[in-house]
Scaffold this active site. Structure first.
Site, PDB file in Angstrom:
ATOM      1  N   TYR A  90     -14.578  -1.453   8.690  1.00 50.14           N
ATOM      2  CA  TYR A  90     -13.159  -1.105   8.863  1.00 50.14           C
ATOM      3  C   TYR A  90     -12.718  -1.374  10.308  1.00 50.14           C
ATOM      4  O   TYR A  90     -11.696  -2.014  10.552  1.00 50.14           O
ATOM      5  CB  TYR A  90     -12.985   0.373   8.503  1.00 50.14           C
ATOM      6  N   GLY A 139       0.829  -1.215   0.000  1.00 51.67           N
ATOM      7  CA  GLY A 139       0.000   0.000   0.000  1.00 51.67           C
ATOM      8  C   GLY A 139       0.856   1.256   0.000  1.00 51.67           C
ATOM      9  O   GLY A 139       0.485   2.290   0.564  1.00 51.67           O
ATOM     10  N   ASP A 191       2.296  -1.729  -4.378  1.00 52.45           N
ATOM     11  CA  ASP A 191       0.894  -1.296  -4.275  1.00 52.45           C
ATOM     12  C   ASP A 191       0.140  -1.957  -5.429  1.00 52.45           C
ATOM     13  O   ASP A 191       0.756  -2.403  -6.408  1.00 52.45           O
ATOM     14  CB  ASP A 191       0.789   0.237  -4.379  1.00 52.45           C
ATOM     15  N   GLY A 202      -0.215   5.044  -0.921  1.00 54.71           N
ATOM     16  CA  GLY A 202      -1.261   5.713  -0.167  1.00 54.71           C
ATOM     17  C   GLY A 202      -0.722   6.897   0.623  1.00 54.71           C
ATOM     18  O   GLY A 202       0.440   7.300   0.486  1.00 54.71           O
TER      19      GLY A 202
HETATM   20  P1  NAD Z   1      -4.542   4.832   1.901  1.00 53.29           P
HETATM   21  O1  NAD Z   1      -5.954   4.493   1.597  1.00 53.29           O
HETATM   22  O2  NAD Z   1      -4.072   6.203   1.625  1.00 53.29           O
HETATM   23  O3  NAD Z   1      -3.560   3.815   1.173  1.00 53.29           O
HETATM   24  C1  NAD Z   1      -3.825   2.445   1.116  1.00 53.29           C
HETATM   25  C2  NAD Z   1      -3.142   1.866  -0.105  1.00 53.29           C
HETATM   26  O4  NAD Z   1      -3.480   0.492  -0.179  1.00 53.29           O
HETATM   27  C3  NAD Z   1      -3.598   2.515  -1.427  1.00 53.29           C
HETATM   28  O5  NAD Z   1      -2.488   3.064  -2.109  1.00 53.29           O
HETATM   29  C4  NAD Z   1      -4.237   1.365  -2.204  1.00 53.29           C
HETATM   30  O6  NAD Z   1      -3.968   1.409  -3.577  1.00 53.29           O
HETATM   31  C5  NAD Z   1      -3.569   0.146  -1.554  1.00 53.29           C
HETATM   32  N1  NAD Z   1      -4.355  -1.073  -1.728  1.00 53.29           N
HETATM   33  C6  NAD Z   1      -5.689  -1.242  -1.652  1.00 53.29           C
HETATM   34  N2  NAD Z   1      -6.015  -2.515  -1.922  1.00 53.29           N
HETATM   35  C7  NAD Z   1      -4.862  -3.171  -2.150  1.00 53.29           C
HETATM   36  C8  NAD Z   1      -4.532  -4.512  -2.473  1.00 53.29           C
HETATM   37  N3  NAD Z   1      -5.480  -5.455  -2.641  1.00 53.29           N
HETATM   38  N4  NAD Z   1      -3.240  -4.830  -2.621  1.00 53.29           N
HETATM   39  C9  NAD Z   1      -2.264  -3.911  -2.486  1.00 53.29           C
HETATM   40  N5  NAD Z   1      -2.501  -2.615  -2.201  1.00 53.29           N
HETATM   41  C10 NAD Z   1      -3.796  -2.254  -2.025  1.00 53.29           C
HETATM   42  O7  NAD Z   1      -4.315   4.455   3.457  1.00 53.29           O
HETATM   43  P2  NAD Z   1      -3.265   5.077   4.466  1.00 53.29           P
HETATM   44  O8  NAD Z   1      -3.890   6.260   5.076  1.00 53.29           O
HETATM   45  O9  NAD Z   1      -1.939   5.203   3.856  1.00 53.29           O
HETATM   46  O10 NAD Z   1      -3.293   3.956   5.600  1.00 53.29           O
HETATM   47  C11 NAD Z   1      -2.309   2.959   5.709  1.00 53.29           C
HETATM   48  C12 NAD Z   1      -2.635   2.092   6.910  1.00 53.29           C
HETATM   49  O11 NAD Z   1      -2.723   2.915   8.076  1.00 53.29           O
HETATM   50  C13 NAD Z   1      -3.973   1.361   6.815  1.00 53.29           C
HETATM   51  O12 NAD Z   1      -3.878   0.112   7.451  1.00 53.29           O
HETATM   52  C14 NAD Z   1      -4.902   2.244   7.594  1.00 53.29           C
HETATM   53  O13 NAD Z   1      -5.985   1.530   8.122  1.00 53.29           O
HETATM   54  C15 NAD Z   1      -3.985   2.724   8.693  1.00 53.29           C
HETATM   55  N6  NAD Z   1      -4.466   3.958   9.309  1.00 53.29           N
HETATM   56  C16 NAD Z   1      -4.467   5.121   8.598  1.00 53.29           C
HETATM   57  C17 NAD Z   1      -4.950   6.282   9.194  1.00 53.29           C
HETATM   58  C18 NAD Z   1      -4.969   7.582   8.460  1.00 53.29           C
HETATM   59  O14 NAD Z   1      -5.531   8.565   8.977  1.00 53.29           O
HETATM   60  N7  NAD Z   1      -4.357   7.679   7.273  1.00 53.29           N
HETATM   61  C19 NAD Z   1      -5.426   6.233  10.501  1.00 53.29           C
HETATM   62  C20 NAD Z   1      -5.455   5.018  11.178  1.00 53.29           C
HETATM   63  C21 NAD Z   1      -4.938   3.877  10.574  1.00 53.29           C
HETATM   64  N1  SER Z   2      -8.133   7.994   9.376  1.00 50.66           N
HETATM   65  C1  SER Z   2      -8.763   6.716   9.407  1.00 50.66           C
HETATM   66  C2  SER Z   2     -10.148   6.795   8.863  1.00 50.66           C
HETATM   67  O1  SER Z   2     -10.738   7.826   9.025  1.00 50.66           O
HETATM   68  C3  SER Z   2      -8.811   6.206  10.824  1.00 50.66           C
HETATM   69  O2  SER Z   2      -8.394   4.913  10.833  1.00 50.66           O
HETATM   70  O3  SER Z   2     -10.609   5.832   8.325  1.00 50.66           O
END
Ligand code: NAD
Ligand code: SER
Length: 321
Positions: free
Chosen positions: A144, A12, A38, A15
């Site tokens: 989620y 990922g 990704d 992202g």
């Molecule tokens: P994001 O949605 O920006 O990025 C996720 C990436 O996963 C994307 O680039 C997407 O193309 C890729 N993806 C989706 N399906 C896929 C698959 N089948 N195979 C490979 N890649 C795939 O998410 P993020 O904000 O970068 O979050 C990363 C992690 O951190 C996640 O586990 C998310 O739950 C966790 N998280 C994020 C936040 C936040 O605010 N950003 C908060 C809490 C937890």
């Molecule tokens: N930033 C994330 C969301 O809103 C929290 O895991 O989904």
């Protein structure tokens, strides 16, 4: 921060978090030791090693981890809260079966350590919302959140049963200025900066008084590294650390942005994401992270807003946003 060189893979990686984690890991371990993956195609000028990987394909995960001799996986591939309510089946599949594939490859001995983020979405309306304790009720209201609680338990099971070294944090909403957020409920706290700079106004999809835990990207990445570098024997809550940094509501954030741009205006049009936000904590007790791996954030609200406005204004002047 540990200085020993490891070969790491990020899933990922295109992202919101991966876009900043990969360059940081490249600086730390050397570009040649970081494999970004990704399901999407990267831009033509992407810097460093990149392979397309669907985490649902076990053989592909195995082949890359084996082929690149990966020591650690930062497993970021996921479907976030708002996007997950639109596609709950996909959220379950990617967030659980994708993680299960990474765990399986580690169980086979092909890699040593996994970072797997959980989220404040693991909590629910039965959880105390102020200063939410580490060990508390986990009754999430979103698919989620269900996948995040299950992921915490799955990681712990693989550690207890197979000694797979899995580590994870219940991340607050992440605020950043490189890649846009990917479909979460906390996304407003990023969008507001872009709209303030580009248009001078923002229509917020949450109510003005919706207080949520948040963290600025530099602190988020510091937390990843501090937890990954911590001695394993210190980690009593290894897959599910509460993490606190900032807590504010949209009105408070708007007021802070107005110190930089007094003309900025905000309006409120709550949508389905309000219900999700109302099921999450307002503030977090992170004393276990502080005790077990010395967590401390660097940025307060004012410093985060100063930095975001400075960086995004510069990007706007260059015509990047
Ligand atoms: P994001 O949605 O920006 O990025 C996720 C990436 O996963 C994307 O680039 C997407 O193309 C890729 N993806 C989706 N399906 C896929 C698959 N089948 N195979 C490979 N890649 C795939 O998410 P993020 O904000 O970068 O979050 C990363 C992690 O951190 C996640 O586990 C998310 O739950 C966790 N998280 C994020 C936040 C936040 O605010 N950003 C908060 C809490 C937890
Ligand atoms: N930033 C994330 C969301 O809103 C929290 O895991 O989904």
């Amino acid at each position: 921060m540990g200085s020993d060189i490891r070969r790491v893979m990020v899933t990922g990686a295109l992202g919101q978090i991966g876009s900043e984690l990969v360059p940081r890991l490249q600086r730390l371990f050397g570009t040649q030791n970081v494999l970004a993956t990704d399901i999407k195609e990267p831009s033509s000028d992407y810097s460093g090693s990149y392979e397309r990987l669907d985490v649902l394909e076990l053989d592909e995960v195995r082949n890359l981890v084996k082929g690149y001799d990966i020591d650690e996986v930062y497993h970021l591939a996921a479907i976030l809260s708002a996007a997950g309510e639109m596609r709950p089946d996909l959220a379950w599949d990617v967030n659980i079966n994708g993680f299960r594939n990474v765990l399986e490859v580690a169980r086979e001995g092909l890699t040593n350590k996994i970072f797997h983020p959980s989220s404040i979405a693991a909590f629910g309306t039965e959880t105390p919302r102020l200063n939410t304790p580490q060990d508390t009720v986990l009754t999430p209201r979103t698919m989620y959140g269900v996948t995040k609680v299950t992921g915490e338990l799955l990681g712990k099971y693989f550690f207890d049963k197979f000694s797979v070294d899995v580590r994870g944090i219940r991340l607050p909403g992440v605020i950043s200025n490189v890649a846009p957020p990917g479909g979460g409920t906390t996304d407003y706290a990023v969008e507001i900066f872009y709209e303030a700079i580009k248009k001078g106004s923002y229509e917020c999809f949450l109510r003005s008084d919706t207080t949520l835990p948040m963290i600025y990207m530099p602190d988020c990445l510091k937390a990843f590294q501090d937890l990954m570098d911590a001695p394993s024997e210190n980690l009593k809550h290894r897959t599910s650390y509460n993490l606190a940094s900032l807590s504010f509501n949209p009105a408070e954030l708007a007021a802070e942005i107005q110190k930089h741009n007094p003309q900025f205006t905000i309006t409120y049009e709550p949508d389905f994401r309000q219900k999700i936000a109302d099921s999450w904590p307002m503030s977090i007790d992170d004393s276990c992270a502080r005790e077990e791996w010395s967590w401390t954030p660097d940025y307060d609200l004012e410093e985060m807003v100063d930095d975001m406005c400075f960086i995004l204004s510069a990007r706007h002047e260059k015509g990047e946003i």
